[in-house]
Design a protein around this motif. Structure first.
Motif, PDB file in Angstrom:
ATOM      1  N   LEU A  80     -77.384  96.593-110.421  1.00  0.00           N
ATOM      2  CA  LEU A  80     -77.711  97.753-109.841  1.00  0.00           C
ATOM      3  C   LEU A  80     -77.377  99.102-110.232  1.00  0.00           C
ATOM      4  CD1 LEU A  80     -78.456  96.497-105.823  1.00  0.00           C
ATOM      5  CD2 LEU A  80     -80.293  97.639-108.118  1.00  0.00           C
ATOM      6  N   VAL A  81     -75.818  98.847-110.894  1.00  0.00           N
ATOM      7  CA  VAL A  81     -75.455  99.759-111.182  1.00  0.00           C
ATOM      8  C   VAL A  81     -76.766 101.004-112.274  1.00  0.00           C
ATOM      9  CG1 VAL A  81     -74.925  98.986-113.493  1.00  0.00           C
ATOM     10  CG2 VAL A  81     -74.064 100.844-112.255  1.00  0.00           C
ATOM     11  N   ASN A  82     -77.798 100.377-113.265  1.00  0.00           N
ATOM     12  CA  ASN A  82     -78.390 100.953-113.526  1.00  0.00           C
ATOM     13  C   ASN A  82     -79.547 101.891-112.647  1.00  0.00           C
ATOM     14  OD1 ASN A  82     -78.370 100.356-116.356  1.00  0.00           O
ATOM     15  ND2 ASN A  82     -78.526  98.438-115.099  1.00  0.00           N
ATOM     16  N   ALA A  83     -79.690 101.236-111.401  1.00  0.00           N
ATOM     17  CA  ALA A  83     -80.451 102.077-110.681  1.00  0.00           C
ATOM     18  C   ALA A  83     -79.721 103.101-109.388  1.00  0.00           C
ATOM     19  CB  ALA A  83     -81.126 100.624-109.682  1.00  0.00           C
ATOM     20  N   TYR A  84     -78.916 102.307-108.668  1.00  0.00           N
ATOM     21  CA  TYR A  84     -77.308 103.107-108.291  1.00  0.00           C
ATOM     22  C   TYR A  84     -76.072 103.391-109.022  1.00  0.00           C
ATOM     23  CZ  TYR A  84     -80.948 102.036-104.598  1.00  0.00           C
ATOM     24  OH  TYR A  84     -82.450 102.098-104.370  1.00  0.00           O
ATOM     25  N   PRO A  85     -76.570 104.515-109.678  1.00  0.00           N
ATOM     26  CA  PRO A  85     -75.250 104.065-110.331  1.00  0.00           C
ATOM     27  C   PRO A  85     -73.694 104.929-109.536  1.00  0.00           C
ATOM     28  CG  PRO A  85     -76.469 106.257-111.145  1.00  0.00           C
ATOM     29  CD  PRO A  85     -77.355 104.930-110.286  1.00  0.00           C
ATOM     30  N   LYS A  86     -74.301 105.536-108.918  1.00  0.00           N
ATOM     31  CA  LYS A  86     -73.329 106.535-107.810  1.00  0.00           C
ATOM     32  C   LYS A  86     -72.994 105.516-107.149  1.00  0.00           C
ATOM     33  CE  LYS A  86     -74.450 111.166-108.656  1.00  0.00           C
ATOM     34  NZ  LYS A  86     -75.530 112.238-108.852  1.00  0.00           N
ATOM     35  N   GLU A  87     -73.266 105.096-106.174  1.00  0.00           N
ATOM     36  CA  GLU A  87     -72.918 104.865-104.774  1.00  0.00           C
ATOM     37  C   GLU A  87     -72.211 103.131-105.863  1.00  0.00           C
ATOM     38  OE1 GLU A  87     -76.768 106.230-104.082  1.00  0.00           O
ATOM     39  OE2 GLU A  87     -76.440 105.182-106.119  1.00  0.00           O
ATOM     40  N   SER A  88     -72.545 102.017-106.956  1.00  0.00           N
ATOM     41  CA  SER A  88     -72.027 100.977-107.324  1.00  0.00           C
ATOM     42  C   SER A  88     -70.468 101.623-107.382  1.00  0.00           C
ATOM     43  CB  SER A  88     -72.430 100.981-109.055  1.00  0.00           C
ATOM     44  OG  SER A  88     -74.038 100.354-108.708  1.00  0.00           O
ATOM     45  N   VAL A  89     -70.539 102.940-108.826  1.00  0.00           N
ATOM     46  CA  VAL A  89     -68.949 103.335-109.158  1.00  0.00           C
ATOM     47  C   VAL A  89     -68.379 103.623-107.386  1.00  0.00           C
ATOM     48  CG1 VAL A  89     -67.524 104.887-109.597  1.00  0.00           C
ATOM     49  CG2 VAL A  89     -69.625 103.926-111.207  1.00  0.00           C
ATOM     50  N   LYS A  90     -68.833 103.678-106.343  1.00  0.00           N
ATOM     51  CA  LYS A  90     -68.443 104.672-105.022  1.00  0.00           C
ATOM     52  C   LYS A  90     -67.796 103.148-104.688  1.00  0.00           C
ATOM     53  CE  LYS A  90     -66.913 106.651-101.572  1.00  0.00           C
ATOM     54  NZ  LYS A  90     -65.574 108.210-102.061  1.00  0.00           N
ATOM     55  N   LEU A  91     -68.561 102.121-104.682  1.00  0.00           N
ATOM     56  CA  LEU A  91     -68.213 100.809-104.296  1.00  0.00           C
ATOM     57  C   LEU A  91     -67.054 100.392-105.316  1.00  0.00           C
ATOM     58  CD1 LEU A  91     -69.071  98.529-101.474  1.00  0.00           C
ATOM     59  CD2 LEU A  91     -70.691  97.884-103.339  1.00  0.00           C
ATOM     60  N   PHE A  92     -66.876 100.120-106.427  1.00  0.00           N
ATOM     61  CA  PHE A  92     -66.382  99.625-106.849  1.00  0.00           C
ATOM     62  C   PHE A  92     -64.468 100.327-107.170  1.00  0.00           C
ATOM     63  CE2 PHE A  92     -63.241  99.725-110.437  1.00  0.00           C
ATOM     64  CZ  PHE A  92     -62.674  98.258-111.075  1.00  0.00           C
ATOM     65  N   GLU A  93     -65.298 101.847-106.542  1.00  0.00           N
ATOM     66  CA  GLU A  93     -63.739 102.009-106.410  1.00  0.00           C
ATOM     67  C   GLU A  93     -63.068 102.370-105.250  1.00  0.00           C
ATOM     68  OE1 GLU A  93     -64.912 106.372-107.176  1.00  0.00           O
ATOM     69  OE2 GLU A  93     -64.429 106.028-109.686  1.00  0.00           O
ATOM     70  N   LEU A  94     -63.413 101.974-104.374  1.00  0.00           N
ATOM     71  CA  LEU A  94     -63.671 101.705-102.921  1.00  0.00           C
ATOM     72  C   LEU A  94     -62.568 100.188-102.362  1.00  0.00           C
ATOM     73  CD1 LEU A  94     -66.426 103.737-100.581  1.00  0.00           C
ATOM     74  CD2 LEU A  94     -63.822 104.434-100.494  1.00  0.00           C
ATOM     75  N   ALA A  95     -63.825  98.943-102.908  1.00  0.00           N
ATOM     76  CA  ALA A  95     -63.140  98.015-103.007  1.00  0.00           C
ATOM     77  C   ALA A  95     -61.647  98.086-104.028  1.00  0.00           C
ATOM     78  CB  ALA A  95     -63.878  97.257-103.843  1.00  0.00           C
ATOM     79  N   ARG A  96     -61.514  98.782-104.692  1.00  0.00           N
ATOM     80  CA  ARG A  96     -60.450  98.504-105.800  1.00  0.00           C
ATOM     81  C   ARG A  96     -59.374  99.683-105.123  1.00  0.00           C
ATOM     82  NH1 ARG A  96     -61.093 102.396-110.814  1.00  0.00           N
ATOM     83  NH2 ARG A  96     -61.014 103.757-109.350  1.00  0.00           N
ATOM     84  N   ASP A  97     -59.819 100.903-104.504  1.00  0.00           N
ATOM     85  CA  ASP A  97     -58.359 101.655-103.694  1.00  0.00           C
ATOM     86  C   ASP A  97     -57.888 101.787-102.948  1.00  0.00           C
ATOM     87  OD1 ASP A  97     -58.550 102.900-106.617  1.00  0.00           O
ATOM     88  OD2 ASP A  97     -59.513 104.362-105.964  1.00  0.00           O
ATOM     89  N   GLY A  98     -59.239 100.988-102.021  1.00  0.00           N
ATOM     90  CA  GLY A  98     -58.944 100.484-100.287  1.00  0.00           C
ATOM     91  C   GLY A  98     -59.239  98.959 -99.446  1.00  0.00           C
ATOM     92  N   GLY A  99     -59.234  98.130-100.311  1.00  0.00           N
ATOM     93  CA  GLY A  99     -59.481  97.049-100.542  1.00  0.00           C
ATOM     94  C   GLY A  99     -61.172  97.333 -99.294  1.00  0.00           C
ATOM     95  N   GLY A 100     -61.047  95.677 -98.984  1.00  0.00           N
ATOM     96  CA  GLY A 100     -62.763  95.755 -97.572  1.00  0.00           C
ATOM     97  C   GLY A 100     -63.090  96.859 -97.011  1.00  0.00           C
ATOM     98  N   LYS A 101     -61.603  96.463 -96.182  1.00  0.00           N
ATOM     99  CA  LYS A 101     -62.208  97.806 -94.942  1.00  0.00           C
ATOM    100  C   LYS A 101     -62.705  99.378 -95.459  1.00  0.00           C
ATOM    101  CE  LYS A 101     -59.344  96.441 -91.283  1.00  0.00           C
ATOM    102  NZ  LYS A 101     -58.830  96.518 -90.268  1.00  0.00           N
ATOM    103  N   ALA A 102     -61.988  99.504 -96.324  1.00  0.00           N
ATOM    104  CA  ALA A 102     -62.055 100.718 -97.181  1.00  0.00           C
ATOM    105  C   ALA A 102     -63.798 101.072 -97.749  1.00  0.00           C
ATOM    106  CB  ALA A 102     -61.942 101.277 -98.234  1.00  0.00           C
ATOM    107  N   ALA A 103     -64.493  99.485 -98.537  1.00  0.00           N
ATOM    108  CA  ALA A 103     -65.910  99.392 -99.000  1.00  0.00           C
ATOM    109  C   ALA A 103     -66.718  99.157 -98.053  1.00  0.00           C
ATOM    110  CB  ALA A 103     -65.672  98.155 -99.518  1.00  0.00           C
TER     111      ALA A 103
END
Length: 174
Positions: A131-154
């Motif tokens: 789905l990164v192909n259809a929603y690139p901004k949301e996909s990157v944001k979700l990954f960054e939130l999960a990586r940087d802030g964990g489940g609560k942030a994401a």
């Protein structure tokens, strides 16, 4: 690289090397369901022939051959060019198992769209998603939130995105 036989895979790898490719994603045949011994030998043969960076694609749901964390560790230890694994078994505990066996030796990539937050929590360092192909901004944001802030942030973005992320792994359309 997934061909009908290891011989065909080697033909493909050799042609791709001549064309100047930078690396390969290796997986067993999608047609022939290999047992563990056959699958390991096929990947060994391809990794050796590739002599380029390789990623092992573990997707037992699609191709019925499962590489355990111990088998992936064996391949990583035997072949320096095996540099990553795209883990698509659906068992996020495998990321922790791979980390305990290999430390930071491999890049661990979540291969199922709907396991990103859980995979990152268990040690994944990246995500290969459709789905990164259809929603690139949301996909990157979700990954960054999960990586940087964990489940609560994401959580908020994940709740919005999850029905879409599950389109490839849960529903069946008749």
């Amino acid at each position: 690289v997934s061909e009908t036989s290891t011989r065909e895979a080697l033909r493909f790898i050799n042609a791709a090397v001549e064309l100047g490719v930078d690396g390969f994603m290796l997986m067993p045949s999608l047609i022939y369901v290999a047992d563990a011994r056959e699958a390991m030998q096929s990947i060994r043969t391809m990794a050796e022939a590739a002599a380029k960076p390789c990623m092992i694609y573990n997707n037992p749901i699609a191709y019925k051959t499962d590489f355990s964390p111990a088998q992936i560790a064996e391949l990583a230890q035997a072949y320096p060019n095996v540099q990553a694994v795209k883990e698509s078994s659906g068992d996020v505990r495998r990321f922790a198992a791979l980390r305990s066996l290999l430390g930071d030796r491999l890049e661990l990539l979540v291969g199922m769209d709907d396991a990103i937050v859980e995979g990152v929590a268990m040690g994944a360092t990246g995500w290969i998603a459709g789905l990164v192909n259809a929603y690139p901004k949301e996909s990157v944001k979700l990954f960054e939130l999960a990586r940087d802030g964990g489940g609560k942030a994401a959580a908020e973005l994940y709740a919005w995105f999850l029905p879409l992320l599950r389109l490839d792994t849960v529903p069946k359309f008749v």
